[in-house]
Design a protein around this motif. Structure first.
Motif, PDB file in Angstrom:
ATOM      1  N   LYS A 159     114.912  -0.419   7.945  1.00 39.01           N
ATOM      2  CA  LYS A 159     115.389  -1.123   9.146  1.00 39.01           C
ATOM      3  C   LYS A 159     114.615  -2.410   9.382  1.00 39.01           C
ATOM      4  O   LYS A 159     115.180  -3.414   9.810  1.00 39.01           O
ATOM      5  CB  LYS A 159     115.308  -0.213  10.373  1.00 39.01           C
ATOM      6  N   ARG A 160     113.318  -2.409   9.055  1.00 34.50           N
ATOM      7  CA  ARG A 160     112.506  -3.605   9.295  1.00 34.50           C
ATOM      8  C   ARG A 160     112.901  -4.774   8.388  1.00 34.50           C
ATOM      9  O   ARG A 160     112.538  -5.915   8.651  1.00 34.50           O
ATOM     10  CB  ARG A 160     111.021  -3.280   9.147  1.00 34.50           C
ATOM     11  N   THR A 161     113.650  -4.497   7.312  1.00 36.20           N
ATOM     12  CA  THR A 161     114.095  -5.568   6.414  1.00 36.20           C
ATOM     13  C   THR A 161     115.492  -6.067   6.768  1.00 36.20           C
ATOM     14  O   THR A 161     115.971  -7.021   6.172  1.00 36.20           O
ATOM     15  CB  THR A 161     114.103  -5.095   4.947  1.00 36.20           C
ATOM     16  N   PRO A 163     118.521  -7.803   9.095  1.00 35.10           N
ATOM     17  CA  PRO A 163     118.603  -8.857  10.111  1.00 35.10           C
ATOM     18  C   PRO A 163     118.576  -8.253  11.515  1.00 35.10           C
ATOM     19  O   PRO A 163     119.247  -7.250  11.784  1.00 35.10           O
ATOM     20  CB  PRO A 163     119.957  -9.520   9.825  1.00 35.10           C
ATOM     21  N   ALA A 164     117.804  -8.862  12.397  1.00 36.22           N
ATOM     22  CA  ALA A 164     117.621  -8.318  13.750  1.00 36.22           C
ATOM     23  C   ALA A 164     118.948  -8.144  14.475  1.00 36.22           C
ATOM     24  O   ALA A 164     119.111  -7.204  15.258  1.00 36.22           O
ATOM     25  CB  ALA A 164     116.685  -9.222  14.551  1.00 36.22           C
ATOM     26  N   GLY A 165     119.904  -9.014  14.205  1.00 36.04           N
ATOM     27  CA  GLY A 165     121.196  -8.935  14.876  1.00 36.04           C
ATOM     28  C   GLY A 165     122.006  -7.704  14.525  1.00 36.04           C
ATOM     29  O   GLY A 165     122.944  -7.355  15.251  1.00 36.04           O
ATOM     30  N   LEU A 167     120.554  -4.647  14.134  1.00 33.05           N
ATOM     31  CA  LEU A 167     119.892  -3.481  14.704  1.00 33.05           C
ATOM     32  C   LEU A 167     120.343  -3.234  16.144  1.00 33.05           C
ATOM     33  O   LEU A 167     120.693  -4.165  16.870  1.00 33.05           O
ATOM     34  CB  LEU A 167     118.375  -3.667  14.668  1.00 33.05           C
ATOM     35  N   SER A 168     120.319  -1.985  16.535  1.00 29.93           N
ATOM     36  CA  SER A 168     120.619  -1.624  17.919  1.00 29.93           C
ATOM     37  C   SER A 168     119.506  -2.138  18.830  1.00 29.93           C
ATOM     38  O   SER A 168     118.351  -2.204  18.430  1.00 29.93           O
ATOM     39  CB  SER A 168     120.714  -0.098  18.034  1.00 29.93           C
ATOM     40  N   ARG A 169     119.860  -2.466  20.041  1.00 31.96           N
ATOM     41  CA  ARG A 169     118.849  -2.857  21.032  1.00 31.96           C
ATOM     42  C   ARG A 169     118.233  -1.626  21.694  1.00 31.96           C
ATOM     43  O   ARG A 169     117.298  -1.736  22.468  1.00 31.96           O
ATOM     44  CB  ARG A 169     119.478  -3.771  22.088  1.00 31.96           C
ATOM     45  N   GLU A 182     122.042   5.282  19.215  1.00 29.76           N
ATOM     46  CA  GLU A 182     121.443   4.092  18.599  1.00 29.76           C
ATOM     47  C   GLU A 182     122.063   3.837  17.223  1.00 29.76           C
ATOM     48  O   GLU A 182     122.426   2.710  16.881  1.00 29.76           O
ATOM     49  CB  GLU A 182     119.932   4.286  18.462  1.00 29.76           C
ATOM     50  N   ASN A 189     127.723  -2.445  14.183  1.00 28.46           N
ATOM     51  CA  ASN A 189     127.264  -3.761  13.750  1.00 28.46           C
ATOM     52  C   ASN A 189     127.426  -3.936  12.240  1.00 28.46           C
ATOM     53  O   ASN A 189     127.830  -5.010  11.777  1.00 28.46           O
ATOM     54  CB  ASN A 189     125.795  -3.965  14.142  1.00 28.46           C
TER      55      ASN A 189
END
Length: 196
Positions: A159-161, A163-165, A167-169, A182, A189
């Motif tokens: 998950k850390r690799t 794109p932030a967009g 990932l769930s908030r 989540e 997305n």
């Protein structure tokens, strides 16, 4: 000849909290599910992840547990021994729920990563109900979905690799229902993302 109409897939995000690495010797202590969306030949339609959900806490099936695994969820085995649902009853309720929410389509379990959660869920379904509403292979791994769209080797994905967009908030809390919701948002997305 005309093309046969494709039957819709209904994606159900599932998260499991367990007290060890494999079912049988160890127990699934809780599981949560959230309808993520529906896909047919016309495309994918996302659902609101928190709108249609299922959650149960289960009575442990053995005395064995791995303290580190149990600590992840923070669930109390002693309380679950007294108050947890009987696995057969909970899994029968879940099967009925899956069939209801996937009316007119075929249910597909999805998870991130799906392998651990699917192993427990499928084993419990077969052991306690003798059937699975997902069949033997109705499982989609979001990690694989992302790796394919990103054109990356699977083992390079975390998950850390991502794109932030994508990932769930929502926070990852290790409460099975929170995490199923989540993951449903992540799945939506990913389905909307064209990839690279």
């Amino acid at each position: 000849m005309g093309q046969a109409r494709v039957r819709a897939s209904v994606y159900v995000s599932v998260d499991v909290e367990a007290d060890g690495p494999i079912p049988g010797p160890y127990s699934m202590l809780s599981f949560g599910a959230a309808v993520a969306g529906r896909q047919d030949a016309d495309g994918y339609v996302a659902a609101a992840p928190e709108a249609v959900t299922f959650y149960r806490e289960l009575r442990p099936i053995s005395a064995e547990f791995v303290p580190e695994a149990l600590a992840v969820s923070g669930l109390d085995r002693e309380r679950l021994l007294a108050e947890g649902a009987q696995p057969e009853a909970a899994l029968r309720e879940f099967t009925a729920w899956v069939r209801e929410v996937s009316r007119g389509g075929q249910p597909v379990m999805c998870g991130y990563p799906a392998a651990y959660d699917w192993t427990f869920l499928y084993w419990y379904l077969m052991r306690f109900t003798g059937e699975s509403p997902f069949g033997h292979s109705g499982c989609l791994d979001m990690k694989t979905l992302y790796a394919t769209k990103a054109r990356l080797p699977l083992r390079a994905v975390a998950k850390r690799t991502m794109p932030a967009g994508l990932l769930s908030r929502r926070p990852h809390t290790h409460h099975a229902l929170d995490d199923a919701i989540e993951q449903a948002e992540l799945f939506n997305n990913l389905m909307a993302w064209p990839g690279v």
